[in-house]
Design a protein around this motif. Structure first.
Motif: not given
Ligand code: FAD
Length: 274
Positions: A128-139, A141-154
């Protein structure tokens, strides 16, 4: 123009099925790269996604990609879904955590989209070609935008090939997000999710839930139109077309339209893009 894709939700009634058929037929001329079908929460047996994938592939000849979420149930149930989607010919998955329906306590065996991506890779390799979701204005429920970015990278490191963003009306949020992930060493394409505006109160409700900001100048103008739905539609289409132009000029690799199973709002934007 860049490649485009359309997102549908799975119809549950005959009337909704006919509507999807009409919409899928009307959007055909724009030759999307693929279309995708969301996965309703509540477990695979309650989801109508596989049936819609079959319909869009068989009846309409689209390359149709299912969304799959951690709410799809246990590992065993998700394994079953993956097998089904392979048998239906799907080669692309939009892979998400999903949201718990109210009253439900446990999402299943997997907690985050990164765990689902990892599971799909372990089960099906590179099929499968896998697409995931990204949140330019932050998810929201994220603690803060830095944590959200780290989770995205993971999530990307777990094996995603591409990302589709939550919708937004502020192009700078997208460009900043892309700069940030590039600085973190992430090279996958990030496709803006585009939400046409035709019913402003509906968009406002969605935006409150998913954390997408509606700029004040857009909200004020929309309010001034009151019940004048023609002006709302015209202004909405112009604003969203302008956003698309800016995104494409700034390097967005493709555009993914949230159609809500309606052709007209998306066509009104596409016709302005030429
Ligand atoms: P994740 O990437 O798992 O992130 C969810 C939250 O958890 C974030 O706040 C993140 O920062 C945090 N997080 C991630 N990993 C960790 C960790 N290890 N530790 C602590 N916190 C962590 N929903 C549906 O139900 N069906 C659909 O078909 C659907 N399609 C969508 C399509 C697109 C393009 C988009 C943008 C959204 C879609 N959604 C859909 C909505 C999505 O399921 C929700 O936004 C959901 O709340 C988050 O999903 P995710 O995959 O981004 O989650």
């Amino acid at each position: 123009m860049v490649p485009i894709s359309f997102e549908f939700y799975p119809p549950k009634t005959e009337e909704q099925r006919s509507q999807l058929d009409r919409t899928a037929a009307r959007l055909r001329d724009h030759a999307p790269d693929y279309v995708s079908v969301t996965f309703g929460a509540g477990g695979s047996t309650l989801s109508h996604t596989p049936e819609s994938i079959q319909r869009l592939r068989g009846q309409h000849g689209y390359d149709a990609a299912p969304h799959i979420t951690c709410m799809g149930g246990s590992r065993e149930e998700i394994r079953g879904l993956l097998k089904l989607y392979r048998a239906l010919g799907a080669k692309r998955l939009v892979t998400l955590r999903g949201d718990l329906p109210s009253g439900m306590v446990s999402p299943g065996d997997l907690r985050y989209a990164s765990e689902l991506v990892e599971f799909i890779r372990a089960e099906t390799g590179d099929h499968f070609h896998i697409e995931v979701a990204a949140y330019p204005e932050m998810h929201p429920q994220a603690r803060d935008s830095r944590a959200d970015l780290e989770h995205f990278v993971r999530k990307v490191r777990a094996g995603a090939n591409g990302a589709i963003t939550q919708y937004f009306y502020n192009a700078d949020a997208y460009f900043r997000f892309v700069d940030d992930i590039r600085a973190a060493g992430v090279e996958i394409p990030v496709v803006p999710g585009i939400m046409p505006i035709s019913n402003f109160s509906q968009i406002r409700r969605f935006s409150d839930m998913c954390g997408a900001e509606i700029p004040r100048w857009i909200a004020q103008r929309m309010q001034s139109y009151g019940d004048d739905s023609t002006s709302v539609r015209e202004f909405g289409a112009e604003v969203v077309a302008q956003l698309c132009r800016r995104l494409v000029d700034g390097g967005a690799p493709a555009l993914h339209f949230y159609t809500l199973n309606l052709a007209k709002p998306t066509l009104n934007v596409l016709s302005r893009l030429g």
